[in-house]
Design a protein around this motif. Structure first.
Motif, PDB file in Angstrom:
ATOM      1  N   GLU A  14       0.881  -1.460   0.087  1.00 29.00           N
ATOM      2  CA  GLU A  14       0.032  -0.319  -0.296  1.00 29.00           C
ATOM      3  C   GLU A  14       0.833   1.212   0.051  1.00 29.00           C
ATOM      4  OE1 GLU A  14      -2.597  -1.024   3.742  1.00 29.00           O
ATOM      5  OE2 GLU A  14      -4.326  -1.956   2.506  1.00 29.00           O
ATOM      6  N   GLY A  15       1.995   1.130   0.850  1.00 30.96           N
ATOM      7  CA  GLY A  15       3.010   2.167   0.364  1.00 30.96           C
ATOM      8  C   GLY A  15       3.924   2.443  -0.414  1.00 30.96           C
ATOM      9  N   LEU A  16       3.959   1.557  -1.348  1.00 32.63           N
ATOM     10  CA  LEU A  16       4.283   1.635  -2.596  1.00 32.63           C
ATOM     11  C   LEU A  16       3.784   1.661  -3.813  1.00 32.63           C
ATOM     12  CD1 LEU A  16       6.997   1.694  -4.874  1.00 32.63           C
ATOM     13  CD2 LEU A  16       6.159  -1.383  -5.077  1.00 32.63           C
ATOM     14  N   GLN A  17       2.401   1.438  -3.947  1.00 35.12           N
ATOM     15  CA  GLN A  17       1.133   1.745  -4.380  1.00 35.12           C
ATOM     16  C   GLN A  17       0.599   3.311  -4.377  1.00 35.12           C
ATOM     17  OE1 GLN A  17      -2.710   0.570  -3.398  1.00 35.12           O
ATOM     18  NE2 GLN A  17      -3.693   0.773  -5.726  1.00 35.12           N
ATOM     19  N   ARG A  18       1.228   4.207  -3.335  1.00 39.97           N
ATOM     20  CA  ARG A  18       0.857   5.757  -2.839  1.00 39.97           C
ATOM     21  C   ARG A  18       2.404   5.682  -3.675  1.00 39.97           C
ATOM     22  NH1 ARG A  18      -1.035   4.055   2.075  1.00 39.97           N
ATOM     23  NH2 ARG A  18       0.943   3.872   3.417  1.00 39.97           N
ATOM     24  N   THR A  19       2.531   5.610  -3.254  1.00 48.82           N
ATOM     25  CA  THR A  19       4.228   6.262  -3.621  1.00 48.82           C
ATOM     26  C   THR A  19       5.045   6.282  -5.323  1.00 48.82           C
ATOM     27  OG1 THR A  19       6.124   5.941  -2.048  1.00 48.82           O
ATOM     28  CG2 THR A  19       7.318   5.698  -3.147  1.00 48.82           C
ATOM     29  N   LEU A  20       3.843   5.575  -5.696  1.00 44.52           N
ATOM     30  CA  LEU A  20       4.099   5.307  -7.001  1.00 44.52           C
ATOM     31  C   LEU A  20       3.168   6.013  -7.688  1.00 44.52           C
ATOM     32  CD1 LEU A  20       4.871   1.698  -7.940  1.00 44.52           C
ATOM     33  CD2 LEU A  20       6.337   4.283  -7.653  1.00 44.52           C
ATOM     34  N   GLY A  21       2.274   6.096  -7.145  1.00 41.29           N
ATOM     35  CA  GLY A  21       0.730   7.676  -7.812  1.00 41.29           C
ATOM     36  C   GLY A  21      -0.340   6.735  -8.155  1.00 41.29           C
ATOM     37  N   LEU A  22      -0.349   4.854  -8.024  1.00 47.16           N
ATOM     38  CA  LEU A  22      -1.226   3.896  -9.017  1.00 47.16           C
ATOM     39  C   LEU A  22      -2.908   3.934  -8.119  1.00 47.16           C
ATOM     40  CD1 LEU A  22       1.873   1.352  -9.817  1.00 47.16           C
ATOM     41  CD2 LEU A  22       0.498   3.532 -11.010  1.00 47.16           C
ATOM     42  N   GLU A  23      -3.040   5.209  -7.625  1.00 45.12           N
ATOM     43  CA  GLU A  23      -4.391   4.801  -6.449  1.00 45.12           C
ATOM     44  C   GLU A  23      -5.648   4.961  -7.309  1.00 45.12           C
ATOM     45  OE1 GLU A  23      -3.290   6.995  -3.401  1.00 45.12           O
ATOM     46  OE2 GLU A  23      -2.918   5.348  -1.637  1.00 45.12           O
ATOM     47  N   GLY A  24      -5.907   4.766  -8.219  1.00 51.31           N
ATOM     48  CA  GLY A  24      -6.891   4.669  -9.133  1.00 51.31           C
ATOM     49  C   GLY A  24      -6.908   5.119 -11.138  1.00 51.31           C
ATOM     50  N   GLY A  25      -7.540   5.860 -11.415  1.00 52.09           N
ATOM     51  CA  GLY A  25      -7.304   6.630 -12.757  1.00 52.09           C
ATOM     52  C   GLY A  25      -7.619   5.304 -13.854  1.00 52.09           C
ATOM     53  N   ASP A  26      -7.313   6.248 -14.817  1.00 50.64           N
ATOM     54  CA  ASP A  26      -8.037   5.238 -15.692  1.00 50.64           C
ATOM     55  C   ASP A  26      -6.174   4.553 -16.782  1.00 50.64           C
ATOM     56  OD1 ASP A  26      -9.962   5.737 -16.612  1.00 50.64           O
ATOM     57  OD2 ASP A  26      -9.639   7.628 -17.281  1.00 50.64           O
ATOM     58  N   PRO A  69      -3.961   0.823 -16.421  1.00 53.07           N
ATOM     59  CA  PRO A  69      -4.467  -0.407 -16.265  1.00 53.07           C
ATOM     60  C   PRO A  69      -3.674  -1.228 -15.299  1.00 53.07           C
ATOM     61  CG  PRO A  69      -3.044   0.207 -18.768  1.00 53.07           C
ATOM     62  CD  PRO A  69      -3.101   1.007 -18.046  1.00 53.07           C
ATOM     63  N   VAL A  70      -2.689  -0.501 -15.337  1.00 54.98           N
ATOM     64  CA  VAL A  70      -1.142  -0.676 -14.103  1.00 54.98           C
ATOM     65  C   VAL A  70      -2.258  -0.511 -12.534  1.00 54.98           C
ATOM     66  CG1 VAL A  70       0.351  -0.572 -13.076  1.00 54.98           C
ATOM     67  CG2 VAL A  70       0.459  -0.842 -15.443  1.00 54.98           C
ATOM     68  N   ALA A  71      -2.991   0.367 -12.863  1.00 56.24           N
ATOM     69  CA  ALA A  71      -3.923   0.925 -11.164  1.00 56.24           C
ATOM     70  C   ALA A  71      -5.118   0.207 -11.326  1.00 56.24           C
ATOM     71  CB  ALA A  71      -4.503   2.445 -11.160  1.00 56.24           C
ATOM     72  N   ALA A  72      -5.435  -0.594 -12.231  1.00 59.59           N
ATOM     73  CA  ALA A  72      -6.584  -1.368 -12.059  1.00 59.59           C
ATOM     74  C   ALA A  72      -5.783  -2.720 -11.626  1.00 59.59           C
ATOM     75  CB  ALA A  72      -7.470  -2.221 -13.554  1.00 59.59           C
ATOM     76  N   LEU A  73      -4.963  -2.828 -11.948  1.00 59.33           N
ATOM     77  CA  LEU A  73      -4.247  -4.717 -11.727  1.00 59.33           C
ATOM     78  C   LEU A  73      -4.450  -4.622 -10.386  1.00 59.33           C
ATOM     79  CD1 LEU A  73      -2.012  -5.381 -15.185  1.00 59.33           C
ATOM     80  CD2 LEU A  73      -4.605  -6.503 -14.411  1.00 59.33           C
ATOM     81  N   ILE A  74      -3.509  -3.597  -9.966  1.00 61.52           N
ATOM     82  CA  ILE A  74      -3.110  -3.457  -8.999  1.00 61.52           C
ATOM     83  C   ILE A  74      -3.870  -3.178  -7.680  1.00 61.52           C
ATOM     84  CG2 ILE A  74      -1.766  -1.698  -6.633  1.00 61.52           C
ATOM     85  CD1 ILE A  74       0.011  -1.360  -9.151  1.00 61.52           C
ATOM     86  N   HIS A 130      -5.199  -7.135  -7.090  1.00 65.20           N
ATOM     87  CA  HIS A 130      -3.945  -7.097  -6.762  1.00 65.20           C
ATOM     88  C   HIS A 130      -3.738  -7.048  -5.058  1.00 65.20           C
ATOM     89  CE1 HIS A 130       0.353  -8.914  -5.847  1.00 65.20           C
ATOM     90  NE2 HIS A 130       0.372  -7.607  -5.159  1.00 65.20           N
ATOM     91  N   SER A 131      -3.960  -5.586  -4.276  1.00 66.39           N
ATOM     92  CA  SER A 131      -4.470  -6.036  -3.169  1.00 66.39           C
ATOM     93  C   SER A 131      -5.597  -6.031  -2.518  1.00 66.39           C
ATOM     94  CB  SER A 131      -4.599  -3.865  -3.293  1.00 66.39           C
ATOM     95  OG  SER A 131      -4.896  -3.433  -1.759  1.00 66.39           O
ATOM     96  N   GLN A 132      -6.814  -6.395  -3.643  1.00 70.35           N
ATOM     97  CA  GLN A 132      -8.394  -6.523  -3.013  1.00 70.35           C
ATOM     98  C   GLN A 132      -8.007  -8.471  -2.574  1.00 70.35           C
ATOM     99  OE1 GLN A 132     -10.940  -7.336  -5.832  1.00 70.35           O
ATOM    100  NE2 GLN A 132     -12.220  -6.721  -4.100  1.00 70.35           N
ATOM    101  N   LEU A 133      -6.815  -8.953  -3.414  1.00 69.28           N
ATOM    102  CA  LEU A 133      -6.939 -10.321  -3.093  1.00 69.28           C
ATOM    103  C   LEU A 133      -5.902 -11.209  -2.117  1.00 69.28           C
ATOM    104  CD1 LEU A 133      -6.438 -11.286  -7.107  1.00 69.28           C
ATOM    105  CD2 LEU A 133      -8.115 -12.062  -5.337  1.00 69.28           C
ATOM    106  N   ALA A 134      -4.665 -10.117  -2.257  1.00 67.64           N
ATOM    107  CA  ALA A 134      -3.880  -9.729  -1.348  1.00 67.64           C
ATOM    108  C   ALA A 134      -5.162  -9.610   0.254  1.00 67.64           C
ATOM    109  CB  ALA A 134      -2.506  -8.638  -1.162  1.00 67.64           C
ATOM    110  N   THR A 135      -5.182  -8.530   0.594  1.00 70.81           N
ATOM    111  CA  THR A 135      -6.122  -8.540   1.830  1.00 70.81           C
ATOM    112  C   THR A 135      -7.085  -9.966   1.894  1.00 70.81           C
ATOM    113  OG1 THR A 135      -6.782  -5.888   1.482  1.00 70.81           O
ATOM    114  CG2 THR A 135      -7.866  -7.380   2.740  1.00 70.81           C
ATOM    115  N   ILE A 184      -1.194 -12.033 -10.004  1.00 68.03           N
ATOM    116  CA  ILE A 184      -2.310 -10.422 -11.083  1.00 68.03           C
ATOM    117  C   ILE A 184      -0.686  -9.757 -10.507  1.00 68.03           C
ATOM    118  CG2 ILE A 184      -2.766 -10.045  -8.699  1.00 68.03           C
ATOM    119  CD1 ILE A 184      -5.057  -8.950 -10.970  1.00 68.03           C
ATOM    120  N   GLY A 185      -0.342 -10.146  -9.595  1.00 67.63           N
ATOM    121  CA  GLY A 185       1.121  -9.023  -9.099  1.00 67.63           C
ATOM    122  C   GLY A 185       2.342  -9.224  -9.734  1.00 67.63           C
ATOM    123  N   ALA A 186       2.591  -9.793 -10.466  1.00 62.58           N
ATOM    124  CA  ALA A 186       4.039 -10.369 -11.452  1.00 62.58           C
ATOM    125  C   ALA A 186       3.050  -9.250 -13.066  1.00 62.58           C
ATOM    126  CB  ALA A 186       3.887 -11.430 -11.697  1.00 62.58           C
TER     127      ALA A 186
END
Length: 160
Positions: free
Chosen positions: A64-76, A78-83, A86-91, A146-148
């Motif tokens: 989650e920290g890496l996601q915030r750092t890379l700015g991949l918290e939503g948007g259009d 395709p990497v953000a959607a996969l992440i 990935h986060s949902q499955l990790a939970t 999905i992370g890979a």
């Protein structure tokens, strides 16, 4: 807190502890289900199961920290959607590993502790451990896959 270690993102480092620890915990659970191997597998099962859960907690937080750092918290993107998936499955994996850890500890402390006496708990808990162990393996694969893909082939256009 869980973002980096020595200037490197912590997530790609700690995720390997989960990738090794979770399947190893499942394997030890399968071995524990065999009565002849129970004494040998009892304490390694308990330790590895708790360790795999702890590693998964750190991996989730660092991810989650890496996601915030890379700015991949939503948007259009395709990497953000996969992440996000990935986060949902990790939970979900975290919940499965928590259940597995509780079962592993219950098995270590309760199953087969009285020589010559077979109780219902001696049959039910190892069976539940095997079932949840299969879930651990399936969810570990799903999260990792999905992370890979998010890292190595987010658009799905590469053929290796």
């Amino acid at each position: 807190m869980f973002d980096s270690i020595g200037g490197m993102p912590l997530h790609p480092l700690v995720v390997h502890a989960v990738v090794v620890g979770a399947p190893l915990a499942a394997l030890l659970g399968f071995l524990f289900a065999v009565p002849r191997l129970r004494a040998w597998a009892r304490w390694p099962l308990a330790v590895v199961s708790v360790g795999a859960f702890a590693a998964a907690v750190v991996a989730k937080e660092s991810g989650e920290g890496l996601q915030r750092t890379l700015g991949l918290e939503g948007g259009d993107n395709p990497v953000a959607a996969l992440i996000a998936r990935h986060s949902q499955l990790a939970t979900q994996l975290l919940v499965v590993l928590a259940a597995y850890g509780v079962l592993a500890l219950a098995c270590a402390f309760l199953v087969g502790r009285r020589a010559g006496v077979v109780r219902a708990v001696d049959r039910v808990l190892p069976l539940a451990l095997v079932v949840v162990g299969v879930l651990v393996l399936v969810w570990c694969y799903r999260v990792g896959d999905i992370g890979a893909r998010a890292v190595w082939n987010p658009t799905g256009t590469q053929t290796y």
